[in-house]
Design a protein around this motif. Structure first.
Motif, short mmCIF file in Angstrom:
data_model
loop_
_atom_site.label_atom_id
_atom_site.label_comp_id
_atom_site.label_asym_id
_atom_site.label_seq_id
_atom_site.Cartn_x
_atom_site.Cartn_y
_atom_site.Cartn_z
N GLY A 119 4.45 -2.57 8.14
CA GLY A 119 5.80 -2.07 8.37
C GLY A 119 5.79 -0.57 8.56
O GLY A 119 4.73 0.07 8.53
N ARG A 120 6.96 0.00 8.77
CA ARG A 120 7.07 1.45 8.98
C ARG A 120 7.08 2.22 7.66
O ARG A 120 6.92 3.44 7.66
CB ARG A 120 8.34 1.77 9.76
CG ARG A 120 8.29 1.31 11.19
CD ARG A 120 9.45 1.87 11.98
NE ARG A 120 9.29 1.64 13.41
CZ ARG A 120 10.07 2.17 14.34
NH1 ARG A 120 11.04 2.97 14.01
NH2 ARG A 120 9.85 1.90 15.60
N VAL A 138 0.88 -1.17 0.00
CA VAL A 138 0.00 0.00 0.00
C VAL A 138 0.91 1.22 0.00
O VAL A 138 1.93 1.22 0.71
CB VAL A 138 -0.92 0.02 1.24
CG1 VAL A 138 -1.69 1.33 1.33
CG2 VAL A 138 -1.88 -1.17 1.21
N TYR A 167 4.24 0.92 2.03
CA TYR A 167 4.09 0.03 3.19
C TYR A 167 3.83 -1.39 2.71
O TYR A 167 3.04 -1.60 1.78
CB TYR A 167 2.89 0.44 4.04
CG TYR A 167 2.96 1.80 4.69
CD1 TYR A 167 2.29 2.89 4.15
CD2 TYR A 167 3.65 1.99 5.88
CE1 TYR A 167 2.31 4.13 4.76
CE2 TYR A 167 3.68 3.23 6.51
CZ TYR A 167 3.01 4.29 5.93
OH TYR A 167 3.04 5.52 6.55
#
Lengths: 120, 104
Positions: free
Chosen positions: A111-112, A37, A95
């Motif tokens: 994730g970051r 995303v 992401y």
């Protein structure tokens, strides 16, 4: 610890390529649909691509179809996004995310993010 | 297409927030809600329209089906001021444009 860690972002010229990676740990990676995303600066979320647990089925948004390819290596617990023919509008934080139950297509572990900047 | 309204919701702590997400065609109950704070990844709150994700406080609730969905946050806490997105999986996968809940 259950986590996802993206890498591979950076600055690339228009028309160039990048490969993003997402390293998974703490869970049985092959049991889950995974997705990418993205979020352009100051904008909302945009789904990019998804892949089934065994990698046999892939899905791409129309905006990236033919240019981006999602893949996974379950032996390495790693998700990938190969991005070719990059455009300015691909500039975003990318992401990776894990399906909430395996194949529900909702995503509960993220994730970051890794920033991709496409510039001429 | 998912349309969220309002774009911005200005409320005080302790008040109730009601956020709307409308789909251009029926998505059944295949809708989720996420919360995103600045500099952070999204957090899944609700899936299948009304099921709270693991660890989500009971003040968050979702309702609706077909084309009209609502996220309700009872008694807003300081940590609830954020941007909220809906996501459907009934027709491919798309996100709404977001609703920002800000402190009044």
């Amino acid at each position: 610890e259950v986590q996802l860690l993206e890498s591979g972002g950076g600055l690339v010229q228009t028309g160039g390529s990048l490969r993003l990676s997402c390293a998974a740990s703490g869970f049985t990676f092959s049991n889950y649909v995974m997705t990418w995303v993205r979020q352009a600066p100051g904008k909302g979320l945009e789904w990019v691509a998804a892949i089934s647990g065994n990698g046999g089925n892939t899905y791409h948004a129309d905006s990236v179809k033919g240019r981006f390819t999602i893949s996974r290596d379950n032996s390495k617990n790693t998700l990938y996004l190969q991005m070719n023919s990059l455009r300015a509008e691909d500039t975003a934080v990318y992401y990776c995310a894990r399906d909430v139950k395996g194949s529900d297509w909702y995503f509960d572990l993220w994730g970051r993010g890794t920033l991709v900047t496409v510039s001429s | 297409v998912l349309t969220q309204s309002p774009a911005i919701l200005s409320l005080s702590p302790g008040e109730r927030a009601t956020l709307s997400c409308r789909a251009s065609q029926s998505v059944g109950n295949y809708l989720a809600w996420y919360q995103q704070k600045p500099g952070q990844a999204p957090r899944l709150l609700i899936y299948d329209a009304s099921n709270r994700a693991t660890g989500i406080p009971a003040r968050f609730s979702g309702s609706g089906s077909g084309t009209d969905f609502t996220l309700t946050i009872n008694s807003l806490q300081p940590e609830d001021f954020a941007v909220y997105y809906c996501q459907q999986r009934g027709n491919w996968l798309t996100f709404g444009g977001g609703t920002r809940v800000e402190i009044k």
